[in-house]
Design a protein around this motif. Sequence first.
Motif, PDB file in Angstrom:
ATOM      1  N   ALA A  59       0.805  -1.181  -0.073  1.00 28.29           N
ATOM      2  CA  ALA A  59       0.101   0.061   0.071  1.00 28.29           C
ATOM      3  C   ALA A  59       0.947   1.139  -0.126  1.00 28.29           C
ATOM      4  CB  ALA A  59      -0.895  -0.079   1.286  1.00 28.29           C
ATOM      5  N   VAL A  60       2.048   1.197   0.584  1.00 25.63           N
ATOM      6  CA  VAL A  60       3.027   2.368   0.582  1.00 25.63           C
ATOM      7  C   VAL A  60       3.280   2.684  -0.736  1.00 25.63           C
ATOM      8  CG1 VAL A  60       5.200   3.302   1.460  1.00 25.63           C
ATOM      9  CG2 VAL A  60       3.926   1.670   2.866  1.00 25.63           C
ATOM     10  N   LEU A  61       3.374   1.760  -1.834  1.00 28.95           N
ATOM     11  CA  LEU A  61       3.902   1.856  -3.088  1.00 28.95           C
ATOM     12  C   LEU A  61       2.839   2.567  -3.896  1.00 28.95           C
ATOM     13  CD1 LEU A  61       5.997  -1.342  -3.910  1.00 28.95           C
ATOM     14  CD2 LEU A  61       6.575   0.838  -3.616  1.00 28.95           C
ATOM     15  N   LEU A  62       1.559   2.201  -3.379  1.00 36.69           N
ATOM     16  CA  LEU A  62       0.382   2.852  -4.290  1.00 36.69           C
ATOM     17  C   LEU A  62       0.316   4.401  -3.942  1.00 36.69           C
ATOM     18  CD1 LEU A  62      -2.497   0.353  -3.315  1.00 36.69           C
ATOM     19  CD2 LEU A  62      -0.955   0.341  -5.224  1.00 36.69           C
ATOM     20  N   ASP A  63       0.752   4.726  -2.934  1.00 29.40           N
ATOM     21  CA  ASP A  63       0.876   6.408  -2.630  1.00 29.40           C
ATOM     22  C   ASP A  63       1.818   6.830  -3.408  1.00 29.40           C
ATOM     23  OD1 ASP A  63      -1.036   6.546  -0.908  1.00 29.40           O
ATOM     24  OD2 ASP A  63       0.377   7.012   1.066  1.00 29.40           O
ATOM     25  N   TYR A  64       3.011   5.834  -3.591  1.00 24.87           N
ATOM     26  CA  TYR A  64       4.199   6.450  -4.456  1.00 24.87           C
ATOM     27  C   TYR A  64       3.568   6.543  -5.970  1.00 24.87           C
ATOM     28  CZ  TYR A  64       7.950   5.384  -7.973  1.00 24.87           C
ATOM     29  OH  TYR A  64       8.793   5.512  -8.832  1.00 24.87           O
ATOM     30  N   GLY A  65       2.913   5.604  -6.495  1.00 23.42           N
ATOM     31  CA  GLY A  65       2.286   5.473  -7.801  1.00 23.42           C
ATOM     32  C   GLY A  65       1.623   6.371  -7.971  1.00 23.42           C
ATOM     33  N   SER A  66       0.675   6.898  -7.073  1.00 24.44           N
ATOM     34  CA  SER A  66      -0.451   7.748  -7.194  1.00 24.44           C
ATOM     35  C   SER A  66       0.227   9.046  -7.477  1.00 24.44           C
ATOM     36  CB  SER A  66      -1.284   7.845  -6.015  1.00 24.44           C
ATOM     37  OG  SER A  66      -2.235   8.648  -5.962  1.00 24.44           O
ATOM     38  N   GLU A  67       1.266   9.376  -6.722  1.00 28.81           N
ATOM     39  CA  GLU A  67       2.284  10.695  -7.076  1.00 28.81           C
ATOM     40  C   GLU A  67       2.479  10.947  -8.253  1.00 28.81           C
ATOM     41  OE1 GLU A  67       5.425  11.227  -4.105  1.00 28.81           O
ATOM     42  OE2 GLU A  67       4.006  11.538  -2.518  1.00 28.81           O
ATOM     43  N   VAL A  68       3.093   9.659  -8.932  1.00 31.05           N
ATOM     44  CA  VAL A  68       3.645   9.721 -10.196  1.00 31.05           C
ATOM     45  C   VAL A  68       2.577   9.911 -11.237  1.00 31.05           C
ATOM     46  CG1 VAL A  68       4.901   8.316 -12.113  1.00 31.05           C
ATOM     47  CG2 VAL A  68       5.596   8.001  -9.738  1.00 31.05           C
ATOM     48  N   MET A  69       1.527   9.259 -10.875  1.00 29.61           N
ATOM     49  CA  MET A  69       0.272   9.624 -12.032  1.00 29.61           C
ATOM     50  C   MET A  69      -0.144  11.062 -11.924  1.00 29.61           C
ATOM     51  SD  MET A  69      -0.446   6.910 -13.746  1.00 29.61           S
ATOM     52  CE  MET A  69       1.360   6.370 -13.499  1.00 29.61           C
ATOM     53  N   ASP A  70      -0.156  11.528 -10.703  1.00 28.68           N
ATOM     54  CA  ASP A  70      -0.505  13.175 -10.679  1.00 28.68           C
ATOM     55  C   ASP A  70       0.149  13.936 -11.460  1.00 28.68           C
ATOM     56  OD1 ASP A  70      -2.653  12.402  -8.857  1.00 28.68           O
ATOM     57  OD2 ASP A  70      -1.753  12.934  -7.052  1.00 28.68           O
ATOM     58  N   ARG A  71       1.703  13.566 -11.323  1.00 31.74           N
ATOM     59  CA  ARG A  71       2.884  14.308 -11.840  1.00 31.74           C
ATOM     60  C   ARG A  71       2.431  14.374 -13.446  1.00 31.74           C
ATOM     61  NH1 ARG A  71       6.649  12.203  -8.405  1.00 31.74           N
ATOM     62  NH2 ARG A  71       7.738  11.185 -10.170  1.00 31.74           N
ATOM     63  N   LEU A  72       2.336  13.049 -13.976  1.00 28.77           N
ATOM     64  CA  LEU A  72       2.093  12.949 -15.298  1.00 28.77           C
ATOM     65  C   LEU A  72       0.374  13.688 -15.586  1.00 28.77           C
ATOM     66  CD1 LEU A  72       2.809   9.062 -15.730  1.00 28.77           C
ATOM     67  CD2 LEU A  72       4.295  10.962 -16.225  1.00 28.77           C
ATOM     68  N   ARG A  73      -0.394  13.583 -15.054  1.00 31.95           N
ATOM     69  CA  ARG A  73      -1.577  14.161 -15.396  1.00 31.95           C
ATOM     70  C   ARG A  73      -1.420  15.678 -15.227  1.00 31.95           C
ATOM     71  NH1 ARG A  73      -6.925  13.754 -15.474  1.00 31.95           N
ATOM     72  NH2 ARG A  73      -7.130  11.516 -14.886  1.00 31.95           N
ATOM     73  N   ASP A  74      -0.975  16.426 -14.335  1.00 35.36           N
ATOM     74  CA  ASP A  74      -0.441  17.765 -14.313  1.00 35.36           C
ATOM     75  C   ASP A  74       0.534  18.303 -15.761  1.00 35.36           C
ATOM     76  OD1 ASP A  74      -1.729  18.021 -11.849  1.00 35.36           O
ATOM     77  OD2 ASP A  74       0.149  18.059 -10.686  1.00 35.36           O
ATOM     78  N   HIS A  75       1.360  17.422 -15.912  1.00 39.54           N
ATOM     79  CA  HIS A  75       2.260  17.706 -17.065  1.00 39.54           C
ATOM     80  C   HIS A  75       1.281  17.586 -18.389  1.00 39.54           C
ATOM     81  CE1 HIS A  75       5.859  17.774 -19.906  1.00 39.54           C
ATOM     82  NE2 HIS A  75       5.156  16.742 -20.725  1.00 39.54           N
ATOM     83  N   ALA A  76       0.456  16.589 -18.742  1.00 41.76           N
ATOM     84  CA  ALA A  76      -0.213  16.509 -19.995  1.00 41.76           C
ATOM     85  C   ALA A  76      -1.373  17.775 -19.910  1.00 41.76           C
ATOM     86  CB  ALA A  76      -1.108  15.082 -19.799  1.00 41.76           C
ATOM     87  N   GLU A  77      -1.798  17.917 -18.712  1.00 37.92           N
ATOM     88  CA  GLU A  77      -2.804  19.167 -18.721  1.00 37.92           C
ATOM     89  C   GLU A  77      -2.282  20.386 -19.178  1.00 37.92           C
ATOM     90  OE1 GLU A  77      -6.105  17.639 -15.494  1.00 37.92           O
ATOM     91  OE2 GLU A  77      -4.602  18.942 -14.811  1.00 37.92           O
ATOM     92  N   ALA A  78      -0.928  20.713 -18.552  1.00 41.46           N
ATOM     93  CA  ALA A  78      -0.335  21.988 -18.942  1.00 41.46           C
ATOM     94  C   ALA A  78       0.128  22.154 -20.346  1.00 41.46           C
ATOM     95  CB  ALA A  78       0.845  22.198 -17.943  1.00 41.46           C
ATOM     96  N   ARG A  79       0.611  20.842 -20.847  1.00 36.82           N
ATOM     97  CA  ARG A  79       0.967  20.775 -22.290  1.00 36.82           C
ATOM     98  C   ARG A  79      -0.385  20.985 -23.177  1.00 36.82           C
ATOM     99  NH1 ARG A  79       5.798  21.894 -23.546  1.00 36.82           N
ATOM    100  NH2 ARG A  79       6.306  20.291 -25.042  1.00 36.82           N
ATOM    101  N   LEU A  80      -1.479  20.468 -23.046  1.00 40.72           N
ATOM    102  CA  LEU A  80      -2.337  20.528 -23.904  1.00 40.72           C
ATOM    103  C   LEU A  80      -2.951  21.916 -23.808  1.00 40.72           C
ATOM    104  CD1 LEU A  80      -4.382  17.191 -22.933  1.00 40.72           C
ATOM    105  CD2 LEU A  80      -3.270  17.792 -25.093  1.00 40.72           C
ATOM    106  N   ARG A  81      -2.875  22.581 -22.517  1.00 43.29           N
ATOM    107  CA  ARG A  81      -3.573  23.909 -22.740  1.00 43.29           C
ATOM    108  C   ARG A  81      -2.524  24.947 -23.487  1.00 43.29           C
ATOM    109  NH1 ARG A  81      -4.123  23.091 -16.971  1.00 43.29           N
ATOM    110  NH2 ARG A  81      -1.928  23.919 -16.640  1.00 43.29           N
ATOM    111  N   ASP A  82      -1.241  24.456 -23.552  1.00 38.95           N
ATOM    112  CA  ASP A  82      -0.333  25.335 -24.171  1.00 38.95           C
ATOM    113  C   ASP A  82      -0.207  24.984 -25.714  1.00 38.95           C
ATOM    114  OD1 ASP A  82       0.669  26.442 -22.129  1.00 38.95           O
ATOM    115  OD2 ASP A  82       2.613  25.021 -21.804  1.00 38.95           O
ATOM    116  N   GLY A  83      -1.378  24.167 -26.110  1.00 43.86           N
ATOM    117  CA  GLY A  83      -1.536  23.912 -27.263  1.00 43.86           C
ATOM    118  C   GLY A  83      -0.666  22.903 -28.050  1.00 43.86           C
ATOM    119  N   ILE A  84       0.123  22.185 -27.467  1.00 39.03           N
ATOM    120  CA  ILE A  84       0.920  21.084 -27.933  1.00 39.03           C
ATOM    121  C   ILE A  84       0.187  19.683 -28.265  1.00 39.03           C
ATOM    122  CG2 ILE A  84       2.875  19.464 -27.404  1.00 39.03           C
ATOM    123  CD1 ILE A  84       3.530  22.466 -26.990  1.00 39.03           C
ATOM    124  N   PRO A  85       0.422  19.500 -29.636  1.00 38.04           N
ATOM    125  CA  PRO A  85      -0.583  18.449 -30.264  1.00 38.04           C
ATOM    126  C   PRO A  85      -0.662  17.212 -29.352  1.00 38.04           C
ATOM    127  CG  PRO A  85       1.211  19.488 -31.920  1.00 38.04           C
ATOM    128  CD  PRO A  85       1.297  19.976 -30.573  1.00 38.04           C
TER     129      PRO A  85
END
Length: 205
Positions: A59-85
């Motif tokens: 379950a500790v690793l799930l917290d780690y994986g969740s943090e990674v997913m949050d970072r990826l989602r934030d990156h994706a949302e920011a890049r899409l807002r910037d108009g990156i294909p």
Amino acid sequence: MDLSSLRERQKERRRARIYSVAIELFKRGGFQTTTATDIAKASNVSRGTFFNYYPYKEAVLLDYGSEVMDRLRDHAEARLRDGIPALNVLYEVWDLLAEENARERDLFPPLAYEVMNPNPERARTAYQALPLSKVIELILRPLHQSGQMRPDLSLQRISNLIADTYLMVALRWSAYGTERTLQEEMRLALNLLLEGALKRDTTRS
């Protein structure tokens, strides 16, 4: 601050300390050899307290994986807002995830196995903590809405297939390795999947 709020903050701090200590021990000594008792002792809490916050070690690793997913989602949302294909964003996220998994190679297999845990409750918890398919769905939605993806496949189905493929390829690479880096293996897999999911004139070369 009332007493209940103080208790909640204390609990949050204790959980954060247990988490950071556990991840450090996993990285230093390996996930399999690190025990709940080791984590509790290094965190200055009882073994019972550890299990109050994490019912099982994975379950500790799930917290780690969740943090990674949050970072990826934030990156994706920011890049899409910037108009990156969208496809460029997908490849960026794919590369970032591969880099993370390669850097923390010992943490990924037990984390991935939780998604396939024979205990359905644990598997469901892991799936919810690691929503890679939701991040992929977010990225591909503009392509799907504009008709650049195959109309006979739902966006959810395509996203789930891409996420599942990542899981299996990364597990195989972590366990056996290849002549290619994980990033190279992942790009090969993603290229093959996109050839089947996108209309011919939108597939990247």
